[in-house]
Enzyme design. Structure first.
Site, PDB file in Angstrom:
ATOM      1  CD  GLN A 204      -2.255   2.036   1.166  1.00 51.62           C
ATOM      2  OE1 GLN A 204      -3.108   1.422   0.524  1.00 51.62           O
ATOM      3  NE2 GLN A 204      -2.215   3.352   1.216  1.00 51.62           N
ATOM      4  CB  THR A 205       2.531   3.475  -1.573  1.00 47.48           C
ATOM      5  OG1 THR A 205       3.254   4.689  -1.356  1.00 47.48           O
ATOM      6  CG2 THR A 205       2.185   3.363  -3.042  1.00 47.48           C
ATOM      7  NE  ARG A 206      -1.125   7.566   3.994  1.00 50.62           N
ATOM      8  CZ  ARG A 206      -1.085   8.334   5.072  1.00 50.62           C
ATOM      9  NH1 ARG A 206      -1.257   9.631   4.965  1.00 50.62           N
ATOM     10  NH2 ARG A 206      -0.864   7.826   6.259  1.00 50.62           N
TER      11      ARG A 206
ATOM     12  CG  HIS B   6      11.478   8.285  -0.236  1.00 46.14           C
ATOM     13  ND1 HIS B   6      11.479   8.724   1.060  1.00 46.14           N
ATOM     14  CD2 HIS B   6      10.665   9.116  -0.921  1.00 46.14           C
ATOM     15  CE1 HIS B   6      10.696   9.797   1.159  1.00 46.14           C
ATOM     16  NE2 HIS B   6      10.190  10.052  -0.024  1.00 46.14           N
TER      17      HIS B   6
ATOM     18  CG  HIS C 106       9.053   4.022   0.030  1.00 42.24           C
ATOM     19  ND1 HIS C 106       8.977   5.319  -0.442  1.00 42.24           N
ATOM     20  CD2 HIS C 106       8.698   4.087   1.331  1.00 42.24           C
ATOM     21  CE1 HIS C 106       8.571   6.116   0.538  1.00 42.24           C
ATOM     22  NE2 HIS C 106       8.399   5.399   1.623  1.00 42.24           N
TER      23      HIS C 106
ATOM     24  NE  ARG D  35       8.473   3.952  13.740  1.00 44.86           N
ATOM     25  CZ  ARG D  35       8.189   5.169  14.172  1.00 44.86           C
ATOM     26  NH1 ARG D  35       7.602   6.037  13.364  1.00 44.86           N
ATOM     27  NH2 ARG D  35       8.496   5.535  15.399  1.00 44.86           N
ATOM     28  CG  ASP D  36       1.504   6.511  12.317  1.00 44.93           C
ATOM     29  OD1 ASP D  36       0.497   6.066  12.896  1.00 44.93           O
ATOM     30  OD2 ASP D  36       1.661   7.721  12.067  1.00 44.93           O
ATOM     31  CG  HIS D  37      -0.635   0.645   7.279  1.00 45.05           C
ATOM     32  ND1 HIS D  37       0.143   0.028   6.320  1.00 45.05           N
ATOM     33  CD2 HIS D  37      -1.860   0.779   6.724  1.00 45.05           C
ATOM     34  CE1 HIS D  37      -0.588  -0.200   5.247  1.00 45.05           C
ATOM     35  NE2 HIS D  37      -1.801   0.240   5.460  1.00 45.05           N
TER      36      HIS D  37
END
Ligand SMILES: [Zn+2]
Length: 383
Positions: free
Chosen positions: A192-194, A198, A201, A287-289
């Protein structure tokens, strides 16, 4: 345990598309819905929210809020709901079927089989889903501003959302599953990404590729909060990255069109369920998803999976990757003993500086193909 591609959530892939419009929608009471809701209605019809066949009714709603499960016990943490005001609710209540129309035009695209209209306690719901009733939380703000009634019922979608450059990489779970079986994969990791990618990632995704058959890069395209990267930019930077640095036969790039809810741990479960429907056997939980501000403990989105051992998609908790100047490579806290003074990372603040100055970031932190796109983009952030 050997890996295998899981069945859809609830064991049935939902398909609520109807090919022909046999009903006379012209005579139906019509409710206009926002573009965001229309996206979610198409997600329901395509089975991305399987086993939901429509908007949840009161029993399921209460059950999701109270225990993070549907009334039949199946894991479900973020209610998919349709709101209406008092007047609309009165009009809809006994109609049986209504037409749903896009907010930006006259086009009627779906039929909703109204099963119930019910009131809901916004604050109680916000406290359960977002773990706060602070109006400054974007999810709480959105919920508090919803209309006062909810409509439950199955949907039948007649017309798809028009194709556009942003939707070019959208796929349905039926399509991703066909592709997975064509490739013969027994495992697939969902990412998942928003964010724009980098190198950190990329290294994390490639660490997963060392262990599993395939990688599903699955950015979330939809309404985001101020300061987040724009959808067009997330899309174009990932395409550039994959084109130059990924083994194409091992990666699927698919966009997911739904809003960020910023519900932290509850949204991590929701994100995992959607990826299970796409056919992922594993899902990387950050982390902190799906977090925002300081509303959630950084590892709350990991902890919650202990309550969902029946999920049938395995969460992967990779530690965050950073470039270590002493190791001379991408490392993490599990395999590098060096202190924070050796770590190089691109923080949000750094990224803003880069965007502001037009200066290219170091190539070991961001691929030049990606950086070039960001630097040349007119306004990269949601305002
Ligand atoms: Zn090191």
């Amino acid at each position: 345990m050997t890996d295998s591609i899981p069945s859809p959530h609830g064991n049935k892939l939902i398909d609520r598309f109807v090919v022909s419009d046999k009903k006379n929608m012209q005579d139906m009471y019509t409710l206009q819905v926002s573009n965001e809701l229309r996206n979610d209605i198409e997600n329901i019809a395509d089975g991305i929210f399987s086993p939901l066949e429509g908007f949840v009714g009161d029993d399921d709603f209460q059950s999701i809020v109270k225990r993070g499960r549907l009334s039949n016990g199946l894991a479900w943490t973020v209610p998919i709901i349709l709101d209406a005001d008092e007047q609309e609710a009165r009009n809809i209540k006994d109609t049986g079927e209504i037409a749903l129309a896009a907010a930006d035009g006259e086009e009627k695209f779906a039929i909703l089989h109204v099963e119930e209209v019910y009131p809901f306690d916004k604050i109680a719901c916000a406290k359960s889903i977002y773990q706060t009733d602070d109006i400054k939380h974007p999810g709480v703000e959105k919920m508090v501003n919803m209309k006062d009634r909810l409509i439950g019922g199955r949907v039948d979608v007649i017309k798809r959302i028009k194709q556009s450059p942003l939707r070019k990489y959208r796929m349905t779970p039926a399509q991703t599953r066909a592709e997975i079986s064509r490739k013969g994969w027994k495992s697939l990791v969902g990412f998942q990404t928003r964010n724009v990618p980098h190198v950190a990632h990329e290294m994390l995704q490639k660490a997963a590729l060392n262990l599993y058959d395939g990688l599903l890069v699955n950015p979330l395209i939809g309404k985001k909060k101020q300061g987040d990267f724009k959808d067009e930019l997330i899309l174009s930077t990932y395409l550039a990255l994959i084109d130059s640095y990924y083994p194409k036969e091992m990666v699927m790039f698919v966009t997911l069109h739904t809003d960020m809810r910023y519900a932290g741990p509850k949204e991590a479960i929701h994100h995992a369920i959607m990826r299970k429907n796409f056919g992922c056997s594993h899902f990387i939980v950050g982390r902190d998803h799906a977090g925002v501000g300081k509303y959630y403990h950084p590892f709350a989105a990991h902890e919650i999976f202990k309550d969902y051992t029946d999920l049938e998609i395995q969460p992967l908790f990779f530690p965050a990757f950073y470039y270590c100047k002493k190791c001379l490579m991408y490392s993490n806290e599990r395999n590098c003993p060096h202190g924070p003074e050796y770590r190089e990372e691109l923080s949000g603040t750094n990224m803003r500086k880069i965007v502001g100055s037009g200066e290219m970031p170091p190539i070991h932190l961001m691929r030049p193909e990606v950086a070039k796109i960001i630097v040349s983009f007119n306004e990269p952030f949601v305002v």
